[in-house]
Design a protein around this motif. Structure first.
Motif, PDB file in Angstrom:
ATOM      1  N   GLU A   1      26.798  41.609 -56.965  1.00  0.00           N
ATOM      2  CA  GLU A   1      26.263  40.173 -56.982  1.00  0.00           C
ATOM      3  C   GLU A   1      25.082  40.321 -55.798  1.00  0.00           C
ATOM      4  O   GLU A   1      25.370  40.874 -54.577  1.00  0.00           O
ATOM      5  CB  GLU A   1      27.093  39.257 -56.457  1.00  0.00           C
ATOM      6  N   GLY A   2      23.705  39.930 -55.948  1.00  0.00           N
ATOM      7  CA  GLY A   2      22.846  39.985 -54.954  1.00  0.00           C
ATOM      8  C   GLY A   2      22.356  41.231 -54.756  1.00  0.00           C
ATOM      9  O   GLY A   2      21.244  41.465 -54.206  1.00  0.00           O
ATOM     10  N   GLU A   3      22.514  42.466 -55.509  1.00  0.00           N
ATOM     11  CA  GLU A   3      21.691  43.556 -55.423  1.00  0.00           C
ATOM     12  C   GLU A   3      20.350  43.627 -56.183  1.00  0.00           C
ATOM     13  O   GLU A   3      20.208  43.089 -57.157  1.00  0.00           O
ATOM     14  CB  GLU A   3      22.814  44.653 -56.079  1.00  0.00           C
ATOM     15  N   VAL A   4      19.493  44.431 -55.585  1.00  0.00           N
ATOM     16  CA  VAL A   4      18.362  44.580 -56.474  1.00  0.00           C
ATOM     17  C   VAL A   4      18.405  45.130 -57.669  1.00  0.00           C
ATOM     18  O   VAL A   4      19.213  46.199 -57.589  1.00  0.00           O
ATOM     19  CB  VAL A   4      17.489  45.518 -55.332  1.00  0.00           C
ATOM     20  N   LYS A   5      17.732  44.566 -58.763  1.00  0.00           N
ATOM     21  CA  LYS A   5      18.045  44.855 -59.982  1.00  0.00           C
ATOM     22  C   LYS A   5      16.724  45.834 -60.516  1.00  0.00           C
ATOM     23  O   LYS A   5      16.722  46.304 -61.781  1.00  0.00           O
ATOM     24  CB  LYS A   5      18.198  43.952 -61.194  1.00  0.00           C
ATOM     25  N   GLY A   6      15.595  46.027 -59.906  1.00  0.00           N
ATOM     26  CA  GLY A   6      14.575  46.836 -59.958  1.00  0.00           C
ATOM     27  C   GLY A   6      13.646  45.926 -60.924  1.00  0.00           C
ATOM     28  O   GLY A   6      13.876  44.848 -61.115  1.00  0.00           O
ATOM     29  N   GLU A   7      12.432  46.451 -61.298  1.00  0.00           N
ATOM     30  CA  GLU A   7      11.323  45.976 -61.997  1.00  0.00           C
ATOM     31  C   GLU A   7      11.723  45.208 -63.379  1.00  0.00           C
ATOM     32  O   GLU A   7      11.076  44.523 -63.986  1.00  0.00           O
ATOM     33  CB  GLU A   7       9.996  46.737 -62.163  1.00  0.00           C
ATOM     34  N   PHE A   8      12.897  45.806 -63.875  1.00  0.00           N
ATOM     35  CA  PHE A   8      13.090  45.550 -65.512  1.00  0.00           C
ATOM     36  C   PHE A   8      14.341  44.838 -65.572  1.00  0.00           C
ATOM     37  O   PHE A   8      14.768  44.745 -66.783  1.00  0.00           O
ATOM     38  CB  PHE A   8      12.975  46.652 -66.249  1.00  0.00           C
ATOM     39  N   GLY A   9      14.944  44.415 -64.241  1.00  0.00           N
ATOM     40  CA  GLY A   9      16.187  43.559 -64.510  1.00  0.00           C
ATOM     41  C   GLY A   9      17.447  44.190 -64.698  1.00  0.00           C
ATOM     42  O   GLY A   9      18.400  43.618 -64.850  1.00  0.00           O
TER      43      GLY A   9
END
Length: 187
Positions: free
Chosen positions: A137-145
């Motif tokens: 939860e709340g972690e960075v998912k990158g440019e492509f989600g």
């Protein structure tokens, strides 16, 4: 008489060859049995122990994972990501032309038939083995989600396919099977 002596000598020679053959066969057989007696315990001690066999598979209850959520689990001492994709994430993953990807795979190839919303991958970046962010939860998912590896900047999409960065392959999909609608067995 000389003829008799030559027959006795040739009979003794044949008998000597038979004895020699028997001794050779017996020696080789004895060596083979001895070799097997040494190899059987050596090979059997290399078999995995009971605690290792117990970790060869794991069952995970996925009933609490809502669409759009992901969890981290552990399989063989490595992280596993289990993601319940939303219908929008499934359609976005299906719209991507797989042939344009570095490691071309469709979402259907990475999931089980009839369960395309459940994506199960190893949580280990294929570049140098770091653990990507995006499952918590709340972690960075990158440019492509999907997932983002903070070590060297690899970006994965919602189907855990490599889209940007140094990683050479998609996140690995382990062997798994659905035991029921709410339990998945990995391994």
């Amino acid at each position: 008489m000389a003829e008799q002596a030559s027959i006795d000598t040739s009979a003794q020679a044949e008998e000597g060859v038979r004895r020699r053959d028997f001794i050779n066969i017996a020696a080789v057989s004895f060596a083979g049995v001895g070799g097997a007696a040494v190899l059987v315990p050596l090979v059997s001690q290399m078999a995995p122990s009971a605690d290792v066999l117990a970790q060869s598979s794991t069952e995970i209850d996925i009933s609490a994972i809502q669409p759009g959520q992901a969890i981290k689990a552990v399989f063989r001492k490595q992280p596993v990501f289990i993601r319940n994709l939303t219908p929008e994430e499934v359609s976005a993953a299906d719209k991507v032309d797989a042939s344009s990807l570095r490691d071309p795979q469709t979402l259907e190839e990475r999931t089980k038939e009839g369960k395309t919303n459940w994506l199960i991958t190893m949580g280990v970046c294929t570049h140098l083995g770091c653990v990507p962010l995006g499952a918590g939860e709340g972690e960075v998912k990158g440019e492509f989600g999907g997932y983002f590896c903070p070590c060297h900047g690899s970006h994965y999409d919602t189907a855990a396919r490599i889209r940007k960065g140094p990683a050479p392959k998609n996140l690995e999909v382990p062997e798994y099977a659905f035991i029921s609608d709410t339990v998945v067995k990995i391994g």
